[in-house]
Design an enzyme around this catalytic site. Structure first.
Site, PDB file in Angstrom:
ATOM      1  N   LYS A 189       0.825  -1.224   0.000  1.00 34.84           N
ATOM      2  CA  LYS A 189       0.000   0.000   0.000  1.00 34.84           C
ATOM      3  C   LYS A 189       0.850   1.262   0.000  1.00 34.84           C
ATOM      4  O   LYS A 189       0.439   2.294  -0.524  1.00 34.84           O
ATOM      5  CB  LYS A 189      -0.970   0.027   1.174  1.00 34.84           C
ATOM      6  CG  LYS A 189      -0.296   0.217   2.526  1.00 34.84           C
ATOM      7  CD  LYS A 189      -0.752  -0.770   3.525  1.00 34.84           C
ATOM      8  CE  LYS A 189       0.435  -1.253   4.314  1.00 34.84           C
ATOM      9  NZ  LYS A 189       0.218  -2.394   5.116  1.00 34.84           N
ATOM     10  N   GLU A 234      -4.951  -5.474  -5.580  1.00 30.94           N
ATOM     11  CA  GLU A 234      -6.082  -5.866  -4.725  1.00 30.94           C
ATOM     12  C   GLU A 234      -5.674  -6.054  -3.265  1.00 30.94           C
ATOM     13  O   GLU A 234      -6.416  -5.711  -2.344  1.00 30.94           O
ATOM     14  CB  GLU A 234      -6.696  -7.174  -5.275  1.00 30.94           C
ATOM     15  CG  GLU A 234      -7.894  -7.682  -4.514  1.00 30.94           C
ATOM     16  CD  GLU A 234      -9.056  -6.691  -4.507  1.00 30.94           C
ATOM     17  OE1 GLU A 234      -9.661  -6.471  -5.550  1.00 30.94           O
ATOM     18  OE2 GLU A 234      -9.332  -6.111  -3.431  1.00 30.94           O
ATOM     19  N   GLY A 237      -6.317  -6.563   2.880  1.00 29.95           N
ATOM     20  CA  GLY A 237      -5.766  -7.926   2.775  1.00 29.95           C
ATOM     21  C   GLY A 237      -6.562  -8.804   1.827  1.00 29.95           C
ATOM     22  O   GLY A 237      -6.601  -8.562   0.618  1.00 29.95           O
ATOM     23  N   ILE A 278      -9.785  -9.163   1.559  1.00 26.46           N
ATOM     24  CA  ILE A 278     -11.141  -8.709   1.192  1.00 26.46           C
ATOM     25  C   ILE A 278     -11.118  -8.164  -0.235  1.00 26.46           C
ATOM     26  O   ILE A 278     -10.313  -7.290  -0.545  1.00 26.46           O
ATOM     27  CB  ILE A 278     -11.618  -7.551   2.113  1.00 26.46           C
ATOM     28  CG1 ILE A 278     -11.509  -7.932   3.584  1.00 26.46           C
ATOM     29  CG2 ILE A 278     -13.038  -7.130   1.765  1.00 26.46           C
ATOM     30  CD1 ILE A 278     -11.747  -6.756   4.527  1.00 26.46           C
ATOM     31  N   GLY A 337       2.330 -11.127  18.121  1.00 30.42           N
ATOM     32  CA  GLY A 337       2.713 -10.939  16.717  1.00 30.42           C
ATOM     33  C   GLY A 337       1.674 -10.174  15.913  1.00 30.42           C
ATOM     34  O   GLY A 337       1.776 -10.071  14.695  1.00 30.42           O
ATOM     35  N   GLU A 395       3.569  -4.745  15.239  1.00 28.94           N
ATOM     36  CA  GLU A 395       5.011  -4.695  14.956  1.00 28.94           C
ATOM     37  C   GLU A 395       5.762  -4.176  16.175  1.00 28.94           C
ATOM     38  O   GLU A 395       5.181  -3.492  17.016  1.00 28.94           O
ATOM     39  CB  GLU A 395       5.271  -3.707  13.809  1.00 28.94           C
ATOM     40  CG  GLU A 395       4.468  -3.930  12.560  1.00 28.94           C
ATOM     41  CD  GLU A 395       5.117  -4.928  11.624  1.00 28.94           C
ATOM     42  OE1 GLU A 395       6.321  -5.202  11.783  1.00 28.94           O
ATOM     43  OE2 GLU A 395       4.412  -5.422  10.735  1.00 28.94           O
ATOM     44  N   LYS A 443      -4.366   3.478   2.998  1.00 26.03           N
ATOM     45  CA  LYS A 443      -5.421   2.627   2.424  1.00 26.03           C
ATOM     46  C   LYS A 443      -6.649   3.442   2.004  1.00 26.03           C
ATOM     47  O   LYS A 443      -7.222   3.208   0.942  1.00 26.03           O
ATOM     48  CB  LYS A 443      -5.797   1.528   3.420  1.00 26.03           C
ATOM     49  CG  LYS A 443      -4.661   0.504   3.615  1.00 26.03           C
ATOM     50  CD  LYS A 443      -4.934  -0.403   4.800  1.00 26.03           C
ATOM     51  CE  LYS A 443      -3.879  -1.493   4.951  1.00 26.03           C
ATOM     52  NZ  LYS A 443      -3.992  -2.192   6.252  1.00 26.03           N
ATOM     53  N   GLY A 461      -2.439 -11.069   7.046  1.00 27.72           N
ATOM     54  CA  GLY A 461      -2.132 -12.498   7.185  1.00 27.72           C
ATOM     55  C   GLY A 461      -1.620 -13.065   5.885  1.00 27.72           C
ATOM     56  O   GLY A 461      -1.964 -12.591   4.792  1.00 27.72           O
TER      57      GLY A 461
HETATM   58  N1  HSE Z   1      -0.431  -3.644   9.678  1.00 29.66           N
HETATM   59  C1  HSE Z   1      -1.588  -3.900   8.884  1.00 29.66           C
HETATM   60  C2  HSE Z   1      -2.790  -4.081   9.810  1.00 29.66           C
HETATM   61  C3  HSE Z   1      -1.391  -5.119   8.051  1.00 29.66           C
HETATM   62  O1  HSE Z   1      -2.626  -4.148  11.036  1.00 29.66           O
HETATM   63  O2  HSE Z   1      -3.919  -4.123   9.353  1.00 29.66           O
HETATM   64  C4  HSE Z   1      -1.945  -5.112   6.682  1.00 29.66           C
HETATM   65  O3  HSE Z   1      -1.771  -3.961   5.966  1.00 29.66           O
END
Ligand code: HSE
Length: 403
Positions: free
Chosen positions: A99, A123, A128, A130, A181, A184, A199, A296
């Site tokens: 993105k 896409e 993700g 969707i 996890g 980050e 986004k 994911g």
């Molecule tokens: N860091 C993003 C989230 C992952 O938490 O949605 C996917 O862009």
């Protein structure tokens, strides 16, 4: 169809896995097999089934005429931009989940793809797994888009949902999310709203037809949302969600990323945990909601592979609604909404609040009644609210209230 995958990390390995596990089904849908000819990575992956596909030089891929699609799943902006642009200029279609790359360089890369009669698809860059980019580009084509609201970041939605369920504070839940996890080690892109900002910029550029500069979008993260804010929201049957919103107002666009207090009637009220959702309002279709896993390995790779399949099936340039030019943003200070405000009891009187904001409805929570109370303003412009809030004595926090 021979393709190359740039980056064998989480998503890249997911792409290879899907093309292998679903090979038969994909081949029957597409009418031919899709083969990963090269994987570009810094590492060698000795002793693994992909060892012989690994290359370290992008030119091996760019110069191979057999490779028709390049899949960029590396992350970052500068190097992916260089590689994707080189691939497009060499006449290869490109697919990315990145993105940051799309928000920063989408207009230019789409333009190169169109001029070369190839495709640039992304896409997986929003939501993700969707499907949302293709529906906006290819399904809801009869509509003029009025509004888009998304829960576009799984990490922050997970944190806010946990804070709501457990009454815990932001820092504690962030640490837990990091240990699981979900967040980050440097969580700023997520918790400061920067990820959701990119986004909504991408979705707006498609829905409203020109580039929305992500740097110009007012972006507020969730770091200041406290357990007490959430306790008030819960007492009212409401939730606090990080919403990324864009609205078309007579050829201009209003866009914002910020935490909102929303009620159970809101289309995104029930979207909890790491799940993402996008609510789109079209002037003919009305309200449409897309929901599912926003991140994911396999969900994201599924969206990437769907782009590879689309290009393989159709060939040539798959046109995008996102054309060259800039969308004009409306100054956020003109955005109108209600605000929920908490104040210290000892420092301000109801009369003082009423004289600033007009007659307001106050609210107390038993656990905090000794020290503070809260109130809802009427609908007020952001700019006007900010000015009044700066004059409000004893202010603790404020949060926007969703419609
Ligand atoms: N860091 C993003 C989230 C992952 O938490 O949605 C996917 O862009």
């Amino acid at each position: 169809m021979k393709i190359a995958v740039l980056g064998y990390g989480t998503v890249g390995s997911g792409v290879v896995e899907i093309l292998d596990r679903n090979a038969k089904t994909i081949a029957s849908r597409v009418g031919e097999e899709i083969e990963v000819k090269y994987i570009l990575d810094l590492k060698d992956f000795p002793g693994t089934p992909i060892e012989h596909k690994i290359v370290h030089d992008i030119n091996t891929i760019i110069e191979d005429e057999e490779v028709k699609i390049v899949v960029e799943v590396m992350g970052g902006v500068d190097v992916p931009y260089k590689f994707v642009k080189a691939a497009l200029l060499a006449g290869k279609s490109a697919v990315t989940s990145n993105k940051a790359l799309v928000a920063a360089k989408g207009e230019e890369l789409l333009d190169i793809a169109t001029k070369n009669n190839i495709s640039f698809l992304f896409e997986a860059s929003v939501g993700g797994g969707i499907p949302i980019i293709r529906p906006l580009n290819q399904a809801l084509t009869a509509d003029e888009f009025v509004e888009i609201n998304g829960i576009l970041n799984g990490t922050t939605n997970f944190i806010l949902s946990k804070m709501t369920d457990e009454g815990s504070d932001f820092d504690a839940v962030l640490r837990e999310a990091q240990s699981l996890g979900y967040a980050e080690r440097d969580p700023s892109a997520d918790v400061e709203g920067y990820d959701a900002c990119r986004k909504i910029a991408i979705l707006s550029s498609i829905a409203f037809g020109k580039t929305l500069n992500y740097e110009d979008i007012k972006t507020v993260g969730i770091t200041k949302v406290s357990a007490v804010d959430i306790a008030y929201a819960k007492s009212l049957g409401k939730k606090i969600k990080l919403l990324a919103s864009a609205k078309s107002v007579s050829d201009k666009v209003f866009a914002m990323v910020a935490p909102f207090m929303i009620s159970s009637e809101h289309p995104l009220y029930n979207i909890d945990g790491v799940t993402n959702a996008v609510h789109v309002n079209g002037n003919m279709v009305g309200d449409v909601i897309f929901t599912g896993p926003g991140a994911g390995k396999l969900p994201t790779a599924s969206a990437v592979v769907s782009d590879v399949i689309e290009i393989t099936k159709t060939g040539g340039n798959i046109p995008s609604n996102w054309k060259a030019g800039k969308l004009e943003l409306i100054d956020c200070s003109d955005f109108e909404c209600q605000f929920f405000v908490r104040v210290k009891k000892e420092e301000v009187s109801i009369e003082e609040i009423n004289s600033l904001f007009g007659d307001v409805n106050t609210l107390t929570l038993e656990d905090y009644a000794d020290t503070e109370f809260a109130f809802f303003t009427k609908e007020i412009k952001e700019g006007e609210f900010a000015e009044k809030y700066s004059k409000l004595k004893g202010a603790i926090s404020s949060i926007r209230v969703g419609r």
